[in-house]
Design a protein around this motif. Structure first.
Motif, PDB file in Angstrom:
ATOM      1  N   UNK A 158     -33.969  -2.215  54.642  1.00 21.50           N
ATOM      2  CA  UNK A 158     -34.539  -3.477  54.165  1.00 21.50           C
ATOM      3  C   UNK A 158     -34.295  -3.643  52.667  1.00 21.50           C
ATOM      4  N   UNK A 159     -34.487  -2.555  51.898  1.00 22.42           N
ATOM      5  CA  UNK A 159     -34.243  -2.614  50.460  1.00 22.42           C
ATOM      6  C   UNK A 159     -32.772  -2.856  50.159  1.00 22.42           C
ATOM      7  N   UNK A 160     -31.880  -2.238  50.927  1.00 21.47           N
ATOM      8  CA  UNK A 160     -30.451  -2.430  50.720  1.00 21.47           C
ATOM      9  C   UNK A 160     -30.060  -3.884  50.970  1.00 21.47           C
ATOM     10  N   UNK A 161     -30.604  -4.500  52.019  1.00 18.06           N
ATOM     11  CA  UNK A 161     -30.305  -5.901  52.314  1.00 18.06           C
ATOM     12  C   UNK A 161     -30.806  -6.812  51.203  1.00 18.06           C
ATOM     13  N   UNK A 162     -32.008  -6.519  50.713  1.00 21.00           N
ATOM     14  CA  UNK A 162     -32.562  -7.369  49.649  1.00 21.00           C
ATOM     15  C   UNK A 162     -31.737  -7.237  48.369  1.00 21.00           C
ATOM     16  N   UNK A 163     -31.278  -6.029  48.058  1.00 19.36           N
ATOM     17  CA  UNK A 163     -30.448  -5.849  46.874  1.00 19.36           C
ATOM     18  C   UNK A 163     -29.108  -6.540  47.026  1.00 19.36           C
ATOM     19  N   UNK A 167     -31.650  -9.185  45.121  1.00 15.89           N
ATOM     20  CA  UNK A 167     -32.976  -8.667  44.765  1.00 15.89           C
ATOM     21  C   UNK A 167     -34.077  -9.550  45.307  1.00 15.89           C
ATOM     22  N   UNK A 168     -35.281  -9.148  45.012  1.00 10.05           N
ATOM     23  CA  UNK A 168     -36.423  -9.896  45.497  1.00 10.05           C
ATOM     24  C   UNK A 168     -36.670 -11.080  44.587  1.00 10.05           C
ATOM     25  N   UNK A 169     -36.806 -12.242  45.170  1.00  9.07           N
ATOM     26  CA  UNK A 169     -37.006 -13.456  44.411  1.00  9.07           C
ATOM     27  C   UNK A 169     -38.426 -13.954  44.654  1.00  9.07           C
ATOM     28  N   UNK A 170     -39.078 -14.360  43.571  1.00  9.00           N
ATOM     29  CA  UNK A 170     -40.432 -14.866  43.653  1.00  9.00           C
ATOM     30  C   UNK A 170     -40.373 -16.377  43.573  1.00  9.00           C
ATOM     31  N   UNK A 171     -41.026 -17.041  44.492  1.00  8.39           N
ATOM     32  CA  UNK A 171     -41.072 -18.489  44.471  1.00  8.39           C
ATOM     33  C   UNK A 171     -42.420 -18.933  43.939  1.00  8.39           C
TER      34      UNK A 171
END
Length: 173
Positions: A158-163, A167-171
């Motif tokens: 899951x972390x690899x996919x998000x990277x 990366x993690x985006x905050x809305x």
């Protein structure tokens, strides 16, 4: 049925502490009986010193740790005020029970075969040292490879996919 868990723990602790007390008295009485009657010639000052020195940890654990922390206290009306610590807990309590039972075994062995059996008490500190060493070595190995170079923990899928996606985006709304 108010405080059922407290009452259950209190009754279980009381039963276990009473059983341990009677077992301790029986084992120590057996040692002294055999030493005084059958092995009178080996009933020496050295024997008394070994007994006092090597049985002290078990007696201290039982009377100053288990009795004080595990024995329940009751109010004047018979209600449980404090049920005591759980004597079946893992970790240090479990280790103290091991010391108690090991002392019983060595005490019976020393009563039957003689003073050389007290050497079996060296197993407890040796086992503790071995556990400490393997724990330390395992922790150290978990943070570094064989050459001593630290390596990062692999990221989850899951972390690899998000990277990969940036990366993690905050809305914000």
């Amino acid at each position: 049925m108010a405080q059922k868990a407290t009452k259950t723990l209190a009754s279980r602790n009381t039963a276990r502490l009473n059983t341990t007390l009677y077992l301790t008295l029986a084992v120590h009485f057996f040692y002294w009986l055999l030493r005084a009657l059958l092995f009178r010639s080996s009933f020496t000052r050295k024997s008394l010193v070994l007994y006092a020195l090597l049985c002290a940890p078990q007696l201290l654990i039982q009377f100053f740790i288990f009795e004080r922390s595990g024995r329940p206290t009751y109010g004047p009306d018979g209600q449980v005020k404090r049920s005591g610590e759980d004597l079946d807990a893992k970790g240090l309590t479990e280790y103290m029970w091991d010391v108690t039972y090991w002392t019983y075994g060595v005490l019976v062995l020393a009563a039957v075969v003689g003073d050389w059996a007290w050497w079996w008490m060296a197993v407890v500190p040796a086992y503790s040292a071995w556990l400490a060493y393997t724990t330390f070595a395992g922790v150290r190995q978990g943070y570094a490879d064989a050459a001593g170079v630290p390596h990062p923990q692999p990221a989850s899928k899951r972390q690899q996919k998000m990277e990969k996606r940036g990366g993690q985006k905050v809305q914000y709304r």
